[in-house]
Design a protein around this motif. Structure first.
Motif, PDB file in Angstrom:
ATOM      1  N   ARG A  22      -1.722  26.630  21.583  1.00  0.00           N
ATOM      2  CA  ARG A  22      -0.504  25.887  21.885  1.00  0.00           C
ATOM      3  C   ARG A  22      -0.213  24.859  20.792  1.00  0.00           C
ATOM      4  O   ARG A  22       0.930  24.697  20.364  1.00  0.00           O
ATOM      5  CB  ARG A  22      -0.643  25.202  23.239  1.00  0.00           C
ATOM      6  N   MET A  23      -1.266  24.182  20.317  1.00  0.00           N
ATOM      7  CA  MET A  23      -1.078  23.172  19.289  1.00  0.00           C
ATOM      8  C   MET A  23      -0.649  23.803  17.967  1.00  0.00           C
ATOM      9  O   MET A  23       0.212  23.260  17.254  1.00  0.00           O
ATOM     10  CB  MET A  23      -2.372  22.377  19.103  1.00  0.00           C
ATOM     11  N   VAL A  24      -1.227  24.938  17.628  1.00  0.00           N
ATOM     12  CA  VAL A  24      -0.836  25.628  16.400  1.00  0.00           C
ATOM     13  C   VAL A  24       0.641  26.004  16.447  1.00  0.00           C
ATOM     14  O   VAL A  24       1.381  25.832  15.462  1.00  0.00           O
ATOM     15  CB  VAL A  24      -1.710  26.884  16.184  1.00  0.00           C
ATOM     16  N   CYS A  25       1.104  26.511  17.598  1.00  0.00           N
ATOM     17  CA  CYS A  25       2.527  26.867  17.738  1.00  0.00           C
ATOM     18  C   CYS A  25       3.409  25.632  17.597  1.00  0.00           C
ATOM     19  O   CYS A  25       4.473  25.683  16.966  1.00  0.00           O
ATOM     20  CB  CYS A  25       2.768  27.547  19.079  1.00  0.00           C
ATOM     21  N   ARG A  26       2.973  24.519  18.166  1.00  0.00           N
ATOM     22  CA  ARG A  26       3.763  23.292  18.070  1.00  0.00           C
ATOM     23  C   ARG A  26       3.869  22.818  16.622  1.00  0.00           C
ATOM     24  O   ARG A  26       4.958  22.502  16.136  1.00  0.00           O
ATOM     25  CB  ARG A  26       3.137  22.199  18.937  1.00  0.00           C
ATOM     26  N   ILE A  27       2.737  22.790  15.941  1.00  0.00           N
ATOM     27  CA  ILE A  27       2.731  22.311  14.553  1.00  0.00           C
ATOM     28  C   ILE A  27       3.540  23.247  13.658  1.00  0.00           C
ATOM     29  O   ILE A  27       4.287  22.806  12.780  1.00  0.00           O
ATOM     30  CB  ILE A  27       1.282  22.177  14.051  1.00  0.00           C
ATOM     31  N   THR A  28       3.416  24.549  13.904  1.00  0.00           N
ATOM     32  CA  THR A  28       4.138  25.524  13.079  1.00  0.00           C
ATOM     33  C   THR A  28       5.647  25.416  13.283  1.00  0.00           C
ATOM     34  O   THR A  28       6.423  25.412  12.330  1.00  0.00           O
ATOM     35  CB  THR A  28       3.667  26.943  13.412  1.00  0.00           C
ATOM     36  N   ALA A  29       6.085  25.324  14.546  1.00  0.00           N
ATOM     37  CA  ALA A  29       7.518  25.234  14.828  1.00  0.00           C
ATOM     38  C   ALA A  29       8.125  23.946  14.287  1.00  0.00           C
ATOM     39  O   ALA A  29       9.310  23.901  13.946  1.00  0.00           O
ATOM     40  CB  ALA A  29       7.758  25.329  16.328  1.00  0.00           C
ATOM     41  N   ALA A  30       7.319  22.887  14.193  1.00  0.00           N
ATOM     42  CA  ALA A  30       7.813  21.607  13.687  1.00  0.00           C
ATOM     43  C   ALA A  30       7.751  21.512  12.166  1.00  0.00           C
ATOM     44  O   ALA A  30       8.340  20.587  11.586  1.00  0.00           O
ATOM     45  CB  ALA A  30       7.012  20.465  14.302  1.00  0.00           C
ATOM     46  N   ASN A  31       7.046  22.437  11.523  1.00  0.00           N
ATOM     47  CA  ASN A  31       6.900  22.390  10.058  1.00  0.00           C
ATOM     48  C   ASN A  31       8.282  22.372   9.397  1.00  0.00           C
ATOM     49  O   ASN A  31       9.135  23.204   9.698  1.00  0.00           O
ATOM     50  CB  ASN A  31       6.107  23.618   9.601  1.00  0.00           C
ATOM     51  N   PRO A  32       8.536  21.412   8.488  1.00  0.00           N
ATOM     52  CA  PRO A  32       9.877  21.302   7.889  1.00  0.00           C
ATOM     53  C   PRO A  32      10.291  22.471   7.016  1.00  0.00           C
ATOM     54  O   PRO A  32      11.476  22.614   6.705  1.00  0.00           O
ATOM     55  CB  PRO A  32       9.784  20.007   7.065  1.00  0.00           C
ATOM     56  N   ASP A  33       9.338  23.322   6.617  1.00  0.00           N
ATOM     57  CA  ASP A  33       9.700  24.500   5.825  1.00  0.00           C
ATOM     58  C   ASP A  33      10.690  25.344   6.641  1.00  0.00           C
ATOM     59  O   ASP A  33      10.399  25.747   7.766  1.00  0.00           O
ATOM     60  CB  ASP A  33       8.450  25.323   5.512  1.00  0.00           C
ATOM     61  N   PRO A  34      11.881  25.620   6.112  1.00  0.00           N
ATOM     62  CA  PRO A  34      12.902  26.343   6.892  1.00  0.00           C
ATOM     63  C   PRO A  34      12.480  27.736   7.319  1.00  0.00           C
ATOM     64  O   PRO A  34      13.059  28.300   8.258  1.00  0.00           O
ATOM     65  CB  PRO A  34      14.111  26.395   5.942  1.00  0.00           C
ATOM     66  N   ARG A  35      11.465  28.303   6.673  1.00  0.00           N
ATOM     67  CA  ARG A  35      11.037  29.646   7.041  1.00  0.00           C
ATOM     68  C   ARG A  35      10.336  29.676   8.396  1.00  0.00           C
ATOM     69  O   ARG A  35      10.213  30.741   9.013  1.00  0.00           O
ATOM     70  CB  ARG A  35      10.132  30.226   5.950  1.00  0.00           C
TER      71      ARG A  35
END
Length: 580
Positions: free
Chosen positions: A190-203
């Motif tokens: 769950r934390m990995v998904c949160r951090i990934t979705a919040a990553n500023p990289d537009p991809r």
């Protein structure tokens, strides 16, 4: 007296396609494993216990993926052998996990096999130490000294390498994560998904939106939290806000829809930056559709061009499941794109449809999925983006009556005389000679075989079958009505016959007086007597899902074991059990 030599030269013997021959053998082996759960389990055991430092055997992984796919389709088709095998394997893997017998490489391989077979991965993740090392393997930096770090931090550090490897392909990025997330413990996942979705990289933004449709509640929750963080940081784009507004209508459960509505309100309050107007878009070069087979499966393909590059968008629809699979994949050339689209259309089929038909079929499938509590494939977001289907919403009604309303908006068919309707229904007896896909229209669930009885007389079996088919009016009416919509788009003169027949199937007319239902009954009885018989020539019954396997190979991340190609089991008369 000497015999004259024939003036006609002998037909050349076709060259053996060794790869296809080997694959057909593997497909037969995969099907045979359903009858022997202990061998099914032994195969997975061998892969799951792959020694550290060694790679799992690629052929064994391909075979397990194919066997899992067969088991999944059998289970979806109401065949208990599929559920038996999947349950036995889940129990065995859980036991191996408790005993610490699943290795890092084995866990990764098992996860890939399940994901590629479109199955939920059992909860068999190794311990924290294994996860840390696994994250290092994914980043390609073994021995970097990550063994003492938090596994989430290690995985987050690997995001840059993942993006570098997949470039700008959102389907590829989603595929990579789909094969790695199930191997991470739930809290960390769950934390990995949160951090990934919040990553500023537009991809990562389209990936976060796609995760809102994931079958895992943990992944959906993590994605929603990450997108909330992204909005708070001012990194959500206007196009992502449009995606959220559209996909909220695809969501199955109300609490999750309210969560997405909250994200939309948050984004509107915070404001989103405008986007450049000169972003190059894909041009649609053509659309194709396969016929609707007897399991309710249908594949849609859209040819795409941007500059000199070619791609295809592919969607698999299935009755009762909605949008079963969806993604975009690059093509190496125009010829490759054209060849794949022709494969999707099916042997001897023209296959061409309009973009309006594609939109209608997707809307109906979305409504079908919502009605049955099934989320659409997350990759549908990618397809919608590249095809600019920004206004895609579920149909108001996916029932046969609702489909008729789309087919006959002007109510032309409702005004037909009884004789005219009888004539159109009678024509259904001629369909099989025109449309080869009708060879796959029959019943083959275990409940149906139980209902008609094993030791009963032929007359008793047929009577029991007609009783069973009464319970299946809605299913077959939907299959026929979906076919009517497809033929209507192609301007086929038989379309009205399909539409009127679908109405009669869902109505009060005795099924025995509908020729196509008699054909379905006959083919069902033939399938019962010929179950397990060798396949003959004809249209592959599992063509749609097999094509998905083929295309996923194009976007599979190295060094993952390649996904098995087509499982080409053919129709015949009498017909064996169909692939689903």
């Amino acid at each position: 007296m000497t015999r004259k030599k024939s003036a006609v030269p002998p037909a050349p013997v076709p060259a053996l396609d060794a790869g296809r021959f080997l694959h057909d053998i593997q497909a037969q082996m995969a099907r045979s494993l359903l009858a022997e759960p202990e061998k099914f389990v032994a195969l997975a055991d061998d892969i799951a216990s792959t020694a550290n430092g060694e790679e799992p055997d690629e052929e064994l992984c391909n075979l397990l993926t194919m066997a899992l796919d067969e088991a999944r389709m059998a289970q979806e088709g109401g065949q208990r052998a599929g559920k038996r095998c999947l349950d036995a394997l889940s129990r065995h893997l859980a036991d191996m996990s408790r005993k610490g017998e699943i290795t890092i490489r084995g866990n990764m391989a098992i996860t890939r096999c399940y994901v590629r077979a479109n199955l939920a991965v059992p909860d068999i993740a190794p311990g924290a130490q294994s996860v840390r090392r696994e994250a290092s393997f994914l980043a390609g930096d073994e021995g970097r000294g990550d063994e003492g770090r938090d596994p989430v931090a290690v995985f987050v550090d690997s995001l840059g390498d993942l993006v570098k490897n997949v470039d700008d392909d959102p389907s590829m990025l989603h595929h990579v994560f789909a094969e790695t997330l199930p191997g991470i413990p739930p809290d960390a996942r769950r934390m990995v998904c949160r951090i990934t979705a919040a990553n500023p990289d537009p991809r990562f933004e389209p990936l976060g939106c796609a995760w809102l449709l994931d079958s895992s509640e943990l992944v959906r929750a993590g994605a929603a939290e990450g997108l909330g963080d992204r909005i708070a940081a001012g990194h959500l784009s206007a196009s992502a806000l449009g995606r959220l507004a559209m996909l909220r209508t695809w969501i199955v459960d109300e609490p999750h829809r309210r969560c997405v509505d909250g994200l939309i309100r948050q984004a509107i309050r915070s404001g989103v930056p405008s986007e450049p107007a000169d972003v190059p878009r894909y041009r649609i070069t053509g659309c194709v559709s396969s016929p609707v087979d007897g399991a309710g499966a249908q594949s849609l393909g859209i040819g795409l061009q941007r500059g000199r590059s070619r791609s295809i968008a592919v969607v698999l629809l299935k009755q009762g499941f909605g949008v079963k699979d969806a993604y975009a994949a690059p093509c190496g050339s125009v010829a490759e794109q054209r060849g794949i689209l022709q494969q999707m259309a099916g042997p001897g089929e023209e296959g061409r449809v309009s973009l309006d038909y594609v939109r209608t079929a997707l809307r109906v499938a979305l409504a079908d999925g919502i009605r049955n509590g099934v989320y659409p494939a997350p990759g549908l977001i990618d397809v919608v983006d590249v095809c600019a289907l920004s206004d895609l919403r579920p149909a108001d009604d996916s029932s046969p009556a609702g489909l008729l309303g789309q087919y006959d908006a002007e109510e032309r068919l409702r005004s037909l005389s009884a004789d005219a309707r009888d004539g159109l229904v009678a024509v259904s007896g001629e369909w099989a000679a025109i449309y080869p896909v009708l060879g796959s229209w029959f019943e083959d669930s275990d409940d149906m075989f139980d209902a008609i009885g094993a030791g009963a007389s032929a007359a008793a079996r047929k009577k029991a079958l007609w009783t069973w088919l009464e319970t299946r009016r809605a299913f077959w009416s939907s299959i026929v009505m979906r076919t009517a919509l497809l033929l209507q788009d192609r301007g086929d003169p038989m379309a009205d016959s399909f539409a009127v027949t679908a109405c009669e199937i869902s109505g009060d007319r005795p099924l025995r007086r509908i020729p196509v239902m008699s054909a379905i009954a006959d083919q069902t009885l033939e399938a019962r007597s010929a179950a397990g018989a060798p396949a003959g020539d004809g249209m592959p019954l599992d063509f749609d899902e097999a094509l998905m396997d083929f295309l996923m190979n194009a976007v599979a991340a190295a060094p993952a074991a390649t996904r098995g190609p087509s499982r080409g089991r053919k129709t015949r008369s009498p017909a064996p059990r169909k692939r689903k």
